[in-house]
Design an enzyme around this catalytic site. Structure first.
Site, PDB file in Angstrom:
ATOM      1  CB  ILE A  14     -58.550-119.269  50.365  1.00 35.24           C
ATOM      2  CG1 ILE A  14     -58.907-120.755  50.540  1.00 35.24           C
ATOM      3  CG2 ILE A  14     -59.734-118.399  50.792  1.00 35.24           C
ATOM      4  CD1 ILE A  14     -59.034-121.217  51.993  1.00 35.24           C
ATOM      5  CG  ASP A  33     -47.630-116.637  48.660  1.00 39.09           C
ATOM      6  OD1 ASP A  33     -48.853-116.778  48.793  1.00 39.09           O
ATOM      7  OD2 ASP A  33     -46.831-117.600  48.707  1.00 39.09           O
ATOM      8  CB  SER A 126     -59.776-124.327  60.123  1.00 34.50           C
ATOM      9  OG  SER A 126     -60.235-125.610  59.847  1.00 34.50           O
ATOM     10  CB  THR A 128     -59.620-128.031  62.126  1.00 39.96           C
ATOM     11  OG1 THR A 128     -59.009-129.144  62.740  1.00 39.96           O
ATOM     12  CG2 THR A 128     -58.736-126.824  62.342  1.00 39.96           C
ATOM     13  CE1 TYR A 150     -53.954-125.644  59.086  1.00 39.04           C
ATOM     14  CE2 TYR A 150     -55.922-126.912  59.584  1.00 39.04           C
ATOM     15  CZ  TYR A 150     -55.316-125.825  58.991  1.00 39.04           C
ATOM     16  OH  TYR A 150     -56.090-124.911  58.304  1.00 39.04           O
ATOM     17  CE  LYS A 154     -55.123-122.260  60.192  1.00 38.26           C
ATOM     18  NZ  LYS A 154     -54.691-121.011  59.564  1.00 38.26           N
TER      19      LYS A 154
HETATM   20  N1  LIG Z   1     -58.054-124.931  52.150  1.00 37.85           N
HETATM   21  C1  LIG Z   1     -58.681-125.341  53.243  1.00 37.85           C
HETATM   22  O1  LIG Z   1     -59.314-126.400  53.254  1.00 37.85           O
HETATM   23  C2  LIG Z   1     -58.658-124.497  54.491  1.00 37.85           C
HETATM   24  C3  LIG Z   1     -59.623-124.733  55.482  1.00 37.85           C
HETATM   25  C4  LIG Z   1     -59.589-123.952  56.640  1.00 37.85           C
HETATM   26  C5  LIG Z   1     -58.604-122.998  56.811  1.00 37.85           C
HETATM   27  N2  LIG Z   1     -57.678-122.798  55.841  1.00 37.85           N
HETATM   28  C6  LIG Z   1     -56.639-121.778  56.062  1.00 37.85           C
HETATM   29  O2  LIG Z   1     -56.755-120.817  55.033  1.00 37.85           O
HETATM   30  C7  LIG Z   1     -55.466-120.278  54.726  1.00 37.85           C
HETATM   31  C8  LIG Z   1     -55.213-120.356  53.246  1.00 37.85           C
HETATM   32  O3  LIG Z   1     -55.367-121.701  52.829  1.00 37.85           O
HETATM   33  P1  LIG Z   1     -55.226-122.161  51.324  1.00 37.85           P
HETATM   34  O4  LIG Z   1     -56.067-123.367  51.153  1.00 37.85           O
HETATM   35  O5  LIG Z   1     -55.380-121.011  50.418  1.00 37.85           O
HETATM   36  O6  LIG Z   1     -53.711-122.641  51.356  1.00 37.85           O
HETATM   37  P2  LIG Z   1     -52.531-122.387  50.291  1.00 37.85           P
HETATM   38  O7  LIG Z   1     -51.407-123.268  50.727  1.00 37.85           O
HETATM   39  O8  LIG Z   1     -53.036-122.528  48.911  1.00 37.85           O
HETATM   40  O9  LIG Z   1     -52.181-120.852  50.561  1.00 37.85           O
HETATM   41  C9  LIG Z   1     -51.283-120.439  51.556  1.00 37.85           C
HETATM   42  C10 LIG Z   1     -50.309-119.491  50.893  1.00 37.85           C
HETATM   43  O10 LIG Z   1     -49.396-119.032  51.899  1.00 37.85           O
HETATM   44  C11 LIG Z   1     -48.076-119.092  51.374  1.00 37.85           C
HETATM   45  N3  LIG Z   1     -47.185-119.251  52.527  1.00 37.85           N
HETATM   46  C12 LIG Z   1     -47.025-120.342  53.316  1.00 37.85           C
HETATM   47  N4  LIG Z   1     -46.136-120.087  54.283  1.00 37.85           N
HETATM   48  C13 LIG Z   1     -45.733-118.796  54.124  1.00 37.85           C
HETATM   49  C14 LIG Z   1     -44.827-117.962  54.802  1.00 37.85           C
HETATM   50  N5  LIG Z   1     -44.140-118.405  55.858  1.00 37.85           N
HETATM   51  N6  LIG Z   1     -44.650-116.692  54.362  1.00 37.85           N
HETATM   52  C15 LIG Z   1     -45.334-116.239  53.269  1.00 37.85           C
HETATM   53  N7  LIG Z   1     -46.208-117.006  52.573  1.00 37.85           N
HETATM   54  C16 LIG Z   1     -46.398-118.266  52.998  1.00 37.85           C
HETATM   55  C17 LIG Z   1     -48.062-120.255  50.410  1.00 37.85           C
HETATM   56  O11 LIG Z   1     -47.057-120.140  49.413  1.00 37.85           O
HETATM   57  C18 LIG Z   1     -49.471-120.162  49.807  1.00 37.85           C
HETATM   58  O12 LIG Z   1     -49.487-119.334  48.657  1.00 37.85           O
HETATM   59  C19 LIG Z   1     -54.480-121.034  55.588  1.00 37.85           C
HETATM   60  O13 LIG Z   1     -54.237-120.294  56.766  1.00 37.85           O
HETATM   61  C20 LIG Z   1     -55.221-122.308  55.929  1.00 37.85           C
HETATM   62  O14 LIG Z   1     -54.792-122.871  57.145  1.00 37.85           O
HETATM   63  C21 LIG Z   1     -57.684-123.522  54.679  1.00 37.85           C
END
Ligand SMILES: NC(=O)c1ccc[n+]([C@@H]2O[C@H](COP(=O)([O-])OP(=O)(O)OC[C@H]3O[C@@H](n4cnc5c(N)ncnc54)[C@H](O)[C@@H]3O)[C@@H](O)[C@H]2O)c1
Length: 336
Positions: A14, A33, A126, A128, A150, A154
């Site tokens: 995202i 990141d 989320s 969730t 998880y 959140k």
């Molecule tokens: N994809 C979904 O279905 C969804 C739904 C609801 C909420 N979210 C939330 O949206 C956010 C982004 O989700 P996404 O799907 O893009 O996930 P993603 O895993 O693709 O992106 C998360 C990014 O954060 C980086 N990361 C993880 N831990 C880190 C740390 N300690 N320090 C620095 N970087 C770190 C990862 O390398 C990754 O690039 C998250 O907070 C997730 O919980 C996602």
């Protein structure tokens, strides 16, 4: 002068799409990141799409001295915080990792922001947090709960932001409750790219379509839904990305916090999704019916009205667009 945003987790699914929309809207963006769940070439691809140099710092959101340095080096106007661990199943096996990254990560970031006097933050929450909702479409006022570590992270993050906001009215938080992000950028240069077996429906179907997974198991065909399979609210990741721009715009313009659903308000079943993906990929996709999974509910879709009122946000892209863009991305990725 352009306003400057720190984008934690900006190399992820995202985050990378949001980078594109922020750049288009004229924001200057710095990505932080640790690449724990992202491909390193994402930044090259973002340069191609945005036509500008991408500033990306490799590091961890838990690293307080690094954050202090980042805030000293750049004069940020706001932060969008995506960096987190997100796999529900894994969170039950490694709860401590999830508590640390997701909750302590937010606290470390807020500490650095406070020191630097940056008070605007958009937070990735989320649907969730609604647990098993008993009202559809789910409004933001629905009771919150959690079903797994998880979801707990959140919920705790949302509640923590509410406590912090109440303590000092300089803080402004955009808490965005995403429904199910799907699809990819139109260029097919960025998209969702899970290394492991995907947790979510669309990336799973995508791997069946590319032949990386043998078949889709449809968990439950006897729910009280039009075709008996589970119904969810899927939102195109580019719509979601635009929602972040509108959220940060609103925070910087008004200084007021908001908590909104980002979804379409429309539910699609597993079979709807499968059929739409088959159309996009131009082939039948193997699937089998399987028993319901514990904890799954029949239908979840969000009420999108508040996001429209507060942010002027409305999802524009439909299921066919989500499936076509996903297919373009995964088939291109597989062949490059
Ligand atoms: N994809 C979904 O279905 C969804 C739904 C609801 C909420 N979210 C939330 O949206 C956010 C982004 O989700 P996404 O799907 O893009 O996930 P993603 O895993 O693709 O992106 C998360 C990014 O954060 C980086 N990361 C993880 N831990 C880190 C740390 N300690 N320090 C620095 N970087 C770190 C990862 O390398 C990754 O690039 C998250 O907070 C997730 O919980 C996602």
């Amino acid at each position: 002068m352009a306003q400057k945003i720190l984008l934690t987790g900006g190399a992820g699914f995202i985050g990378s799409h949001t980078y594109v929309e922020l750049a288009k809207a004229g924001y200057e963006v710095v990505i932080l990141d640790n690449f724990s769940n992202a491909q390193r070439d994402v930044t090259d691809r973002l340069e191609v799409i945005s036509g500008q140099d991408v500033t990306c710092v490799e590091g961890d959101v838990l690293n307080a001295p690094l954050l202090d340095k980042l805030f000293a080096d750049h004069k940020f106007d706001a932060v969008i915080h995506f960096a987190a661990l997100k796999a529900v199943g894994e969170s039950t096996e490694k709860p401590l990792d999830y508590l640390t990254t997701n909750i302590s990560g937010l606290y470390t970031l807020l500490g650095a922001m406070k020191k630097a006097e940056v008070f605007s933050l958009v937070f990735s929450s989320s649907a969730t947090v609604y647990g098993q909702p008993d009202q559809l479409p789910v409004p933001e006022t629905a009771p919150r709960s959690f079903n797994n570590p998880y979801g707990y992270t959140k919920l705790v993050c949302e509640q923590s932001l509410e406590q912090v906001a109440a303590s000092d009215d300089r803080w402004a938080f955009g808490i965005l409750r995403y429904f199910n992000p799907a699809g990819a950028h139109d260029t097919a240069l960025i998209g969702e790219d899970p290394n492991d077996i995907p947790n979510n429906l669309m990336p799973y179907i995508a791997k069946v379509a590319t032949g990386e997974l043998e078949k889709l198991s449809v968990f439950g065909d006897d729910y009280d839904t039009p075709d008996g399979t589970g119904v969810r609210d899927y939102i195109h990741v580019m719509d979601l990305a635009r929602g972040h721009v509108q959220s940060v715009d609103a925070l910087l313009r008004t200084g007021n916090s908001h908590t909104v659903n980002l979804g379409t308000g429309t539910g699609y079943s597993v079979i709807d999704m499968l059929r739409a993906y088959e159309k996009a990929a131009g082939k039948d996709l193997p699937h089998q019916m399987a028993p319901r999974r514990a904890g799954d509910v029949a239908s979840v879709y969000g009420d999108p009205d508040l996001a429209r009122e507060v942010l002027g946000f409305q999802a524009e892209r439909d299921l066919d667009d989500m499936c076509q863009s996903s297919w373009n991305w995964v088939s291109r990725r597989k062949n490059t």
